[in-house]
Design an enzyme around this catalytic site. Structure first.
Site, PDB file in Angstrom:
ATOM      1  N   LYS A  99       0.851  -1.202   0.000  1.00  0.00           N
ATOM      2  CA  LYS A  99       0.000   0.000   0.000  1.00  0.00           C
ATOM      3  C   LYS A  99       0.877   1.238   0.000  1.00  0.00           C
ATOM      4  O   LYS A  99       2.017   1.225   0.489  1.00  0.00           O
ATOM      5  CB  LYS A  99      -0.937   0.046   1.214  1.00  0.00           C
ATOM      6  CG  LYS A  99      -0.268   0.168   2.604  1.00  0.00           C
ATOM      7  CD  LYS A  99       0.079   1.568   3.040  1.00  0.00           C
ATOM      8  CE  LYS A  99       0.890   1.578   4.339  1.00  0.00           C
ATOM      9  NZ  LYS A  99       1.706   2.758   4.548  1.00  0.00           N
ATOM     10  N   ASP A 104      -2.678  -1.570   9.597  1.00  0.00           N
ATOM     11  CA  ASP A 104      -2.785  -1.597   8.130  1.00  0.00           C
ATOM     12  C   ASP A 104      -3.310  -2.935   7.597  1.00  0.00           C
ATOM     13  O   ASP A 104      -3.501  -3.071   6.381  1.00  0.00           O
ATOM     14  CB  ASP A 104      -1.403  -1.391   7.485  1.00  0.00           C
ATOM     15  CG  ASP A 104      -0.850   0.001   7.728  1.00  0.00           C
ATOM     16  OD1 ASP A 104      -1.644   0.927   7.945  1.00  0.00           O
ATOM     17  OD2 ASP A 104       0.388   0.145   7.694  1.00  0.00           O
TER      18      ASP A 104
HETATM   19  O1  C5P Z   1      -0.612  -1.031  14.218  1.00  0.00           O
HETATM   20  P1  C5P Z   1       0.811  -1.353  13.937  1.00  0.00           P
HETATM   21  O2  C5P Z   1       1.302  -2.562  14.692  1.00  0.00           O
HETATM   22  O3  C5P Z   1       1.140  -1.420  12.489  1.00  0.00           O
HETATM   23  O4  C5P Z   1       1.642  -0.126  14.503  1.00  0.00           O
HETATM   24  C1  C5P Z   1       3.027  -0.159  14.674  1.00  0.00           C
HETATM   25  C2  C5P Z   1       3.444   1.030  15.517  1.00  0.00           C
HETATM   26  O5  C5P Z   1       3.253   2.245  14.791  1.00  0.00           O
HETATM   27  C3  C5P Z   1       2.640   1.209  16.780  1.00  0.00           C
HETATM   28  O6  C5P Z   1       3.177   0.453  17.836  1.00  0.00           O
HETATM   29  C4  C5P Z   1       2.757   2.696  17.031  1.00  0.00           C
HETATM   30  O7  C5P Z   1       4.016   3.005  17.610  1.00  0.00           O
HETATM   31  C5  C5P Z   1       2.770   3.270  15.632  1.00  0.00           C
HETATM   32  N1  C5P Z   1       1.421   3.693  15.191  1.00  0.00           N
HETATM   33  C6  C5P Z   1       0.844   4.816  15.733  1.00  0.00           C
HETATM   34  N2  C5P Z   1      -0.393   5.210  15.309  1.00  0.00           N
HETATM   35  C7  C5P Z   1      -1.049   4.530  14.343  1.00  0.00           C
HETATM   36  C8  C5P Z   1      -0.476   3.382  13.770  1.00  0.00           C
HETATM   37  C9  C5P Z   1       0.772   2.979  14.208  1.00  0.00           C
HETATM   38  O8  C5P Z   1       1.429   5.463  16.613  1.00  0.00           O
HETATM   39  N3  C5P Z   1      -2.228   4.955  13.943  1.00  0.00           N
END
Ligand code: C5P
Length: 304
Positions: A10, A141
């Site tokens: 993406k 995502d």
């Molecule tokens: O959701 P995901 O595991 O992909 O997110 C990885 C990291 O990215 C989270 O632990 C956080 O630090 C950051 N993040 C965030 N806000 C979001 C998505 C991700 O702060 N909306």
């Protein structure tokens, strides 16, 4: 029996980021687009037990991808198995073409592909709603990687709604050999923008541009609130964006939390010309992809 599922990388056409919530995540207004750069995940039950293997394109560092319980695909399998109260059995092969830690949600694509493949392998018949909920648990995502196309993401990015998209959008991608950590880029965003609004900037104008199919209009509206933080951590990305625009890209943008840079082009020919120009400037890996493409879907196997 085996089943192969393809899931796409993406890019974010708009990534509006608000001040962190109580749980540490940032509220987002994200317009995602799935592009034709894909990983394939094959699940088979020819032998019993659990096993995860990896094959990567020759320019990807296989060492950067864990093949143990730290891989998001292993977590995807456990969550789906637990949801159905069954054992997490299966042999999984990830064939990787999406750069690792590149801001292209390659791990999320693998997780989405694994959910669809194992659901079929185990004949679990998980509802779309449950699959999206499991995906959201795995990462912000991952629901989009199931859905594909062009979609609006709200919440922390996990609440996805399909958008009207009249275009065939051509992109040139320049991955970086060294990945970036998403949490680190978000932390740097907080440092640079301590007064960010709790409400992320809306994407209404960009959503209208996507529906119009007009690349020059879209180019003016592309936006990534993480870009300043990514460039502050990696100044080479700023230089790369300048190079792409000097060579005629309609716009250059850091993808998600970086470091992959993407360049919007007018047509397939324009994208190929730009890719050639960037390679002549010494960029070793330059890819061309178009969007929007489908979310995680079965492409092969003898799954009946
Ligand atoms: O959701 P995901 O595991 O992909 O997110 C990885 C990291 O990215 C989270 O632990 C956080 O630090 C950051 N993040 C965030 N806000 C979001 C998505 C991700 O702060 N909306």
């Amino acid at each position: 029996m085996n089943v192969t599922v393809r899931a796409a990388a993406k890019i974010n056409l708009h990534l509006g980021v608000g001040a962190p919530r109580g749980d540490g995540f940032h509220p987002l207004t994200s317009v995602y687009q799935a592009i034709g750069l894909c990983d394939d995940v094959t699940a088979s039950d020819d032998e019993s037990g659990w096993d995860l293997r990896l094959q990567v394109s020759d320019w990807i560092d296989a060492g950067a991808v864990p093949v143990d319980s730290g891989n998001i695909v292993t977590r995807a399998a456990s969550l789906l198995a637990r949801h159905h109260g069954i054992a997490s059995d299966g042999h999984l092969l990830i064939e990787k073409a999406i750069p690792v830690a590149g801001g292209l949600a390659g791990g999320s694509a693998d997780a989405a592909a694994a959910l669809v493949a194992l659901d079929r392998l185990w004949d679990a018949q998980t509802s779309d709603e449950d699959l999206l909920a499991i995906a959201a648990e795995l990462g912000s995502d991952v629901p989009f990687a199931l859905l594909g196309g062009t979609a609006l993401g709200t919440g922390r990015g996990e609440l996805v709604t399909p958008l009207a998209d009249a275009g065939t959008w051509w992109w040139v991608l320049v991955p970086s050999l060294e990945g970036m950590s998403t949490p680190e880029v978000y932390r740097h965003f907080d440092k640079l923008f301590p007064d960010a609004s709790p409400t992320p900037p809306p994407a209404d104008e960009l959503i209208a541009a996507v529906a119009s199919g007009e690349p020059h209009r879209l180019a003016r509206l592309l936006r990534n609130d993480l870009q300043a933080a990514a460039i502050d951590l990696r100044p080479d990305l700023g230089l790369l964006l300048d190079e792409g625009e000097e060579e005629g890209a309609l716009r250059g943008l850091v993808s998600g939390s970086g470091p992959t840079c993407v360049f919007l082009c007018e047509s397939a020919d324009h994208a190929r010309d730009l890719a050639g120009a960037l390679m002549r400037r010494g960029h070793g890996i330059v890819l061309v992809a178009n969007g929007a493409v489908a979310g995680a879907h079965i492409v092969g196997g003898n799954h009946g």
